[in-house]
Scaffold this active site. Structure first.
Site, PDB file in Angstrom:
ATOM      1  N   PRO A 292       0.848  -1.207   0.000  1.00 11.31           N
ATOM      2  CA  PRO A 292       0.000   0.000   0.000  1.00 11.31           C
ATOM      3  C   PRO A 292       0.881   1.253   0.000  1.00 11.31           C
ATOM      4  O   PRO A 292       1.276   1.773   1.046  1.00 11.31           O
ATOM      5  CB  PRO A 292      -0.798  -0.140   1.297  1.00 11.31           C
ATOM      6  CG  PRO A 292       0.055  -0.992   2.192  1.00 11.31           C
ATOM      7  CD  PRO A 292       0.817  -1.914   1.295  1.00 11.31           C
ATOM      8  N   ASP A 463       5.798   2.357   2.462  1.00 10.12           N
ATOM      9  CA  ASP A 463       4.905   1.224   2.695  1.00 10.12           C
ATOM     10  C   ASP A 463       4.107   1.518   3.958  1.00 10.12           C
ATOM     11  O   ASP A 463       4.658   1.551   5.064  1.00 10.12           O
ATOM     12  CB  ASP A 463       5.751  -0.043   2.862  1.00 10.12           C
ATOM     13  CG  ASP A 463       4.907  -1.303   3.045  1.00 10.12           C
ATOM     14  OD1 ASP A 463       3.701  -1.181   3.328  1.00 10.12           O
ATOM     15  OD2 ASP A 463       5.476  -2.406   2.929  1.00 10.12           O
ATOM     16  N   HIS A 464       2.795   1.735   3.797  1.00  5.79           N
ATOM     17  CA  HIS A 464       1.972   2.150   4.936  1.00  5.79           C
ATOM     18  C   HIS A 464       1.831   1.052   5.978  1.00  5.79           C
ATOM     19  O   HIS A 464       1.412   1.319   7.114  1.00  5.79           O
ATOM     20  CB  HIS A 464       0.588   2.606   4.455  1.00  5.79           C
ATOM     21  CG  HIS A 464       0.048   3.776   5.227  1.00  5.79           C
ATOM     22  ND1 HIS A 464       0.186   3.910   6.592  1.00  5.79           N
ATOM     23  CD2 HIS A 464      -0.618   4.888   4.820  1.00  5.79           C
ATOM     24  CE1 HIS A 464      -0.374   5.026   6.994  1.00  5.79           C
ATOM     25  NE2 HIS A 464      -0.863   5.649   5.938  1.00  5.79           N
ATOM     26  N   ARG A 465       2.161  -0.174   5.622  1.00  2.00           N
ATOM     27  CA  ARG A 465       2.101  -1.254   6.607  1.00  2.00           C
ATOM     28  C   ARG A 465       3.192  -1.098   7.660  1.00  2.00           C
ATOM     29  O   ARG A 465       3.062  -1.586   8.790  1.00  2.00           O
ATOM     30  CB  ARG A 465       2.249  -2.609   5.924  1.00  2.00           C
ATOM     31  CG  ARG A 465       1.165  -2.933   4.898  1.00  2.00           C
ATOM     32  CD  ARG A 465       1.484  -4.200   4.135  1.00  2.00           C
ATOM     33  NE  ARG A 465       2.769  -4.093   3.427  1.00  2.00           N
ATOM     34  CZ  ARG A 465       3.301  -5.069   2.699  1.00  2.00           C
ATOM     35  NH1 ARG A 465       2.665  -6.227   2.584  1.00  2.00           N
ATOM     36  NH2 ARG A 465       4.465  -4.889   2.098  1.00  2.00           N
ATOM     37  N   ALA A 466       4.296  -0.436   7.279  1.00  3.29           N
ATOM     38  CA  ALA A 466       5.442  -0.332   8.185  1.00  3.29           C
ATOM     39  C   ALA A 466       5.753   1.100   8.600  1.00  3.29           C
ATOM     40  O   ALA A 466       6.333   1.320   9.665  1.00  3.29           O
ATOM     41  CB  ALA A 466       6.678  -0.931   7.513  1.00  3.29           C
TER      42      ALA A 466
END
Length: 491
Positions: A292, A463-466
């Protein structure tokens, strides 16, 4: 007693699974020594030459140019001593691929290999490469033109290319080189001789079998062999083609134009995807689909940086680029905001203690990202020297796998092309990449005054997950501080 040895696809690096044969540097019958470069193999990112682990005579080429083989598969056979075709055939039939990728997978006595009973079933191997003598000769007009020129013994050419050129009376000075390091390759000579048709016809344009205009015999029309073959495939009579080639000959380009005029449809060529292009397509598709992405941008005034660079290069004699400053500043910002120097996995977030920065380098046919290790402890001159060396060897295809693997953060710079802003796709498995645009003069507000400043826009893809948005913003503010006050990153 003769002994046969298998030449197999070597394993260069832990991640290598296959390679495409791009050029054989030797021909069947050539004597080879240990360490001789035999064949160029393209992996996912680089082209390397496989060296011979044994001395002897190359008696069979199994892997064809353009063929992709798994690590450990058979490419060719070398004999030490006399042998016969039956023994070679039996040896190939009995060959068992070595997944470890040993360049010399196995050897056997020719007499033992010749026994059918001793040959177990093995996966089918590709057919031997056709010898140059099997190809049609070039037309007399072409041969005459191509044979002229000074002594070509000094021309940088592969052994196979030189043999084909000699067989077709071609002076290598008349062949445009496309091989590595400006070398004339087998394909270059084949194209010059008209042995290989490199372009494919538009399938719609070629679908009709009806004659195009003239039906008169065109066998005496002066043309290059490639043009004649292409005209035949497109069902175009050479009498209908306006020649623009040397000595009034019809060229391949002339036939292509005639095809457009005859059908009203654009002609196109198809170029086989290289191993590098396939890898780029697969990795970027995976990155775009699985990560994402979001982007944060900031404008940075770099006039102080440019002054510092001019002093270091002019007065101190260094060769430091703006990109070298960006690399150094990025490492300094990653030290201040280590939450960006991470990778996301399904189970955890990996946070790295040092900044190993991948820098995007454009090479022929694609892109490669060599890594500068532990940038935080390096000086600007050290970074400049390392980045120049890696970029030069990236463009020549001489990087090792370890030199473009394992980075923790990436930088892509298109500023030299005058780009105002762009977004970069994250380089898996990393979690962030910095896109650098051109520095341009713009009016900016300082207090109550409008002044001219050199402004460079940078964009971070994360990376919006991290990495959360606030973290990305803090990183860019830190980066901006270092680049606008370059002396601060030298402390």
């Amino acid at each position: 007693m003769s002994k046969l040895h298998a030449l197999t696809v070597p394993k260069w690096g832990m991640s290598m699974e296959e390679g495409e044969i791009t050029e054989w540097r030797v021909a069947v019958g050539d004597k080879i020594a240990v360490g001789d470069e035999l064949v160029d193999i393209e992996t996912s990112k680089i082209v390397n030459a496989a060296e011979s682990p044994v001395a002897g005579t190359l008696v069979r080429i199994v892997g064809e140019v353009g063929q992709t083989l798994q690590v450990g598969m058979l490419m060719g056979v070398v004999a030490t001593g006399d042998t016969d075709e039956a023994a070679i055939d039996a040896f190939i039939a009995a060959f068992v691929p070595d997944a470890a990728g040993s360049a010399l997978a196995q050897g056997s006595n020719a007499s033992a290999a010749a026994k059918p009973a001793a040959a177990p079933e093995a996966p089918a191997q590709p057919a031997p490469v056709a010898t140059p003598s099997a190809a049609p000769a070039a037309a007399p007009a072409a041969a005459s033109a191509l044979s002229e020129g000074p002594d070509d013994s000094v021309v940088n050419a592969s052994a196979v290319a030189r043999r084909i050129a000699k067989a077709h009376n071609i002076n290598l000075h008349n062949v445009a080189p496309t091989g590595r390091n400006g070398r004339v390759s087998k394909r270059d000579v084949e194209q010059a001789a008209g042995i290989r048709v490199l372009a494919k016809a538009n399938p719609v344009a070629a679908a009709s079998n009806e004659p195009q205009h003239s039906t008169a015999d065109d066998s005496q029309v002066p043309s290059t062999p490639v043009a004649r073959r292409l005209a035949r495939s497109l069902n175009i009579n050479l009498n209908d083609v306006k020649p623009t080639g040397r000595r009034g000959r019809v060229s391949k380009e002339d036939v292509e134009k005639a095809a457009v005029n005859a059908t009203g449809m654009a002609y196109y060529r198809e170029e086989k995807l290289s191993g590098m292009r396939k890898t780029i397509a697969a990795r970027l598709s995976e990155s775009k689909q699985s990560i994402p992405h979001y982007r944060v941008s900031v404008d940075i005034e770099i006039d102080s940086l440019l002054q510092q660079r001019a002093y270091m290069n002019g007065t101190l004699g260094h060769k430091i680029s703006v990109n070298d400053f960006v690399i150094k500043a990025s490492a300094s910002a990653l030290a201040q905001v280590p939450e960006v120097n991470v990778q996301y996995t399904q189970d955890c977030i990996r946070q790295f203690d040092q900044a190993d920065i991948s820098m995007a380098v454009a090479v022929k046919g694609g892109l490669i990202t060599p890594v500068i290790r532990n940038v935080g402890v390096m000086s600007l001159p050290q970074i400049a020297e390392e980045s120049r060396d890696l970029a030069t060897r990236a463009q020549s295809g001489s990087l090792t796998v370890d030199e473009f693997s394992g980075g923790t953060f990436s930088i892509s710079n298109l500023g030299m092309f005058g780009v105002d802003q762009f977004d970069a796709i994250i380089n898996l498995p990393q979690a962030a990449i910095l896109a650098i645009a051109a520095g341009v003069k713009k009016p900016v507000v300082h207090g109550d005054t409008i002044v001219a400043a050199t402004v460079m826009r940078v964009s971070l893809s994360a990376d919006h997950r991290a990495i959360d948005g606030a973290v990305a913003a803090r990183f860019l503010q830190s980066l901006k501080g270092f680049l606008e006050n370059p002396a601060s990153m030298l402390l």
